[in-house]
Write a protein that holds these residues in place. Structure first.
Motif, PDB file in Angstrom:
ATOM      1  N   LEU A  25      -0.452 -11.330  -3.109  1.00  0.00           N
ATOM      2  CA  LEU A  25       0.363  -9.963  -3.194  1.00  0.00           C
ATOM      3  C   LEU A  25       0.378  -9.503  -4.739  1.00  0.00           C
ATOM      4  N   VAL A  26       0.225 -10.553  -5.491  1.00  0.00           N
ATOM      5  CA  VAL A  26      -0.012 -10.108  -6.995  1.00  0.00           C
ATOM      6  C   VAL A  26      -1.563  -9.746  -7.187  1.00  0.00           C
ATOM      7  N   LEU A  27      -2.341 -10.616  -6.448  1.00  0.00           N
ATOM      8  CA  LEU A  27      -3.872 -10.154  -6.735  1.00  0.00           C
ATOM      9  C   LEU A  27      -3.886  -8.760  -6.172  1.00  0.00           C
ATOM     10  N   ALA A  28      -3.480  -8.674  -4.995  1.00  0.00           N
ATOM     11  CA  ALA A  28      -3.753  -7.253  -4.284  1.00  0.00           C
ATOM     12  C   ALA A  28      -3.347  -6.042  -4.982  1.00  0.00           C
ATOM     13  N   LEU A  29      -1.878  -6.325  -5.810  1.00  0.00           N
ATOM     14  CA  LEU A  29      -1.540  -5.366  -6.488  1.00  0.00           C
ATOM     15  C   LEU A  29      -2.419  -4.940  -7.752  1.00  0.00           C
ATOM     16  N   LEU A  30      -2.699  -6.012  -8.509  1.00  0.00           N
ATOM     17  CA  LEU A  30      -3.694  -5.988  -9.537  1.00  0.00           C
ATOM     18  C   LEU A  30      -5.044  -4.963  -9.269  1.00  0.00           C
ATOM     19  N   VAL A  31      -5.700  -5.554  -8.187  1.00  0.00           N
ATOM     20  CA  VAL A  31      -6.811  -4.900  -7.800  1.00  0.00           C
ATOM     21  C   VAL A  31      -6.698  -3.518  -7.309  1.00  0.00           C
ATOM     22  N   THR A  32      -5.796  -3.227  -6.578  1.00  0.00           N
ATOM     23  CA  THR A  32      -5.212  -1.946  -6.184  1.00  0.00           C
ATOM     24  C   THR A  32      -5.188  -1.157  -7.172  1.00  0.00           C
ATOM     25  N   LEU A  33      -4.223  -1.346  -8.254  1.00  0.00           N
ATOM     26  CA  LEU A  33      -4.162  -0.557  -9.142  1.00  0.00           C
ATOM     27  C   LEU A  33      -5.339  -0.390 -10.148  1.00  0.00           C
ATOM     28  N   THR A  34      -6.227  -1.303  -9.919  1.00  0.00           N
ATOM     29  CA  THR A  34      -7.480  -1.188 -10.804  1.00  0.00           C
ATOM     30  C   THR A  34      -8.468  -0.379  -9.950  1.00  0.00           C
ATOM     31  N   ILE A  35      -8.656  -0.286  -8.738  1.00  0.00           N
ATOM     32  CA  ILE A  35      -9.114   0.543  -7.888  1.00  0.00           C
ATOM     33  C   ILE A  35      -8.739   2.187  -7.953  1.00  0.00           C
ATOM     34  N   THR A  36      -7.494   2.123  -8.036  1.00  0.00           N
ATOM     35  CA  THR A  36      -6.971   3.545  -7.991  1.00  0.00           C
ATOM     36  C   THR A  36      -7.273   4.321  -9.309  1.00  0.00           C
ATOM     37  N   ALA A  37      -6.974   3.334 -10.436  1.00  0.00           N
ATOM     38  CA  ALA A  37      -7.181   3.908 -11.747  1.00  0.00           C
ATOM     39  C   ALA A  37      -8.815   4.384 -11.990  1.00  0.00           C
ATOM     40  N   GLN A  38      -9.607   3.461 -11.454  1.00  0.00           N
ATOM     41  CA  GLN A  38     -11.068   3.849 -11.504  1.00  0.00           C
ATOM     42  C   GLN A  38     -11.408   5.182 -10.664  1.00  0.00           C
ATOM     43  N   ARG A  39     -10.765   5.246  -9.481  1.00  0.00           N
ATOM     44  CA  ARG A  39     -10.987   6.456  -8.766  1.00  0.00           C
ATOM     45  C   ARG A  39     -10.701   7.556  -9.331  1.00  0.00           C
ATOM     46  N   ARG A  40      -9.343   7.278 -10.002  1.00  0.00           N
ATOM     47  CA  ARG A  40      -8.813   8.593 -10.833  1.00  0.00           C
ATOM     48  C   ARG A  40      -9.761   9.243 -11.782  1.00  0.00           C
ATOM     49  N   HIS A  67       0.830  -1.169  -0.138  1.00  0.00           N
ATOM     50  CA  HIS A  67      -0.013   0.155  -0.138  1.00  0.00           C
ATOM     51  C   HIS A  67       0.966   1.218  -0.021  1.00  0.00           C
ATOM     52  N   PHE A  68       1.956   1.240   0.815  1.00  0.00           N
ATOM     53  CA  PHE A  68       2.718   2.558   0.805  1.00  0.00           C
ATOM     54  C   PHE A  68       3.885   2.742  -0.074  1.00  0.00           C
ATOM     55  N   LEU A  69       3.959   1.571  -1.011  1.00  0.00           N
ATOM     56  CA  LEU A  69       4.975   1.420  -2.044  1.00  0.00           C
ATOM     57  C   LEU A  69       4.256   1.846  -3.232  1.00  0.00           C
ATOM     58  N   LEU A  70       2.839   1.832  -3.466  1.00  0.00           N
ATOM     59  CA  LEU A  70       2.104   2.253  -4.690  1.00  0.00           C
ATOM     60  C   LEU A  70       1.762   3.570  -4.692  1.00  0.00           C
ATOM     61  N   PRO A  71       1.527   4.202  -5.828  1.00  0.00           N
ATOM     62  CA  PRO A  71       1.465   5.732  -5.797  1.00  0.00           C
ATOM     63  C   PRO A  71      -0.197   5.913  -5.502  1.00  0.00           C
ATOM     64  N   HIS A  72      -0.387   7.123  -5.364  1.00  0.00           N
ATOM     65  CA  HIS A  72      -1.903   7.737  -5.323  1.00  0.00           C
ATOM     66  C   HIS A  72      -2.437   6.817  -4.000  1.00  0.00           C
TER      67      HIS A  72
END
Length: 95
Positions: A68-83, A18-23
């Motif tokens: 971790l891989v699944l969390a990475l993909l879902v987190t990036l998707t959630i962030t992109a949708q939010r932006r 969570h802290f390594l990923l942007p936004h």
């Protein structure tokens, strides 16, 4: 009881992710660790049911790494949708 070790590790790595990923201001602090932990639990359980013992390194790699891989993909998707949603809302409001 070994599943608890996998879940604690997946949650800790999820916090780090969570802290390594942007936004990170666009998502809750518990989203990525929760996804990582839930995915690790599901993967660990499925692999146990298929007969892989807790002494196998692949059980640990698959459950923690897969979580971790699944969390990475879902987190990036959630962030992109939010932006995208925020940009659309700002445009609609004329901000």
């Amino acid at each position: 009881m070994y599943i608890l070790l996998a879940l604690i590790a997946a949650c800790a790595f999820g916090v780090a992710l969570h802290f390594l990923l942007p936004h990170r201001e666009l998502r809750g602090v518990a989203v990525t660790p929760a996804i990582s932990t839930a995915a690790a639990a599901a993967i660990y359980t499925i692999l146990q049911w298929t007969g892989i013992g807790e002494s196998s390194v692949w059980l640990w790699v698959a459950s923690i790494g897969g979580g971790l891989v699944l969390a990475l993909l879902v987190t990036l998707t959630i962030t992109a949708q939010r932006r995208h949603h925020d940009a659309t809302a700002k445009q609609a409001l004329g901000i």
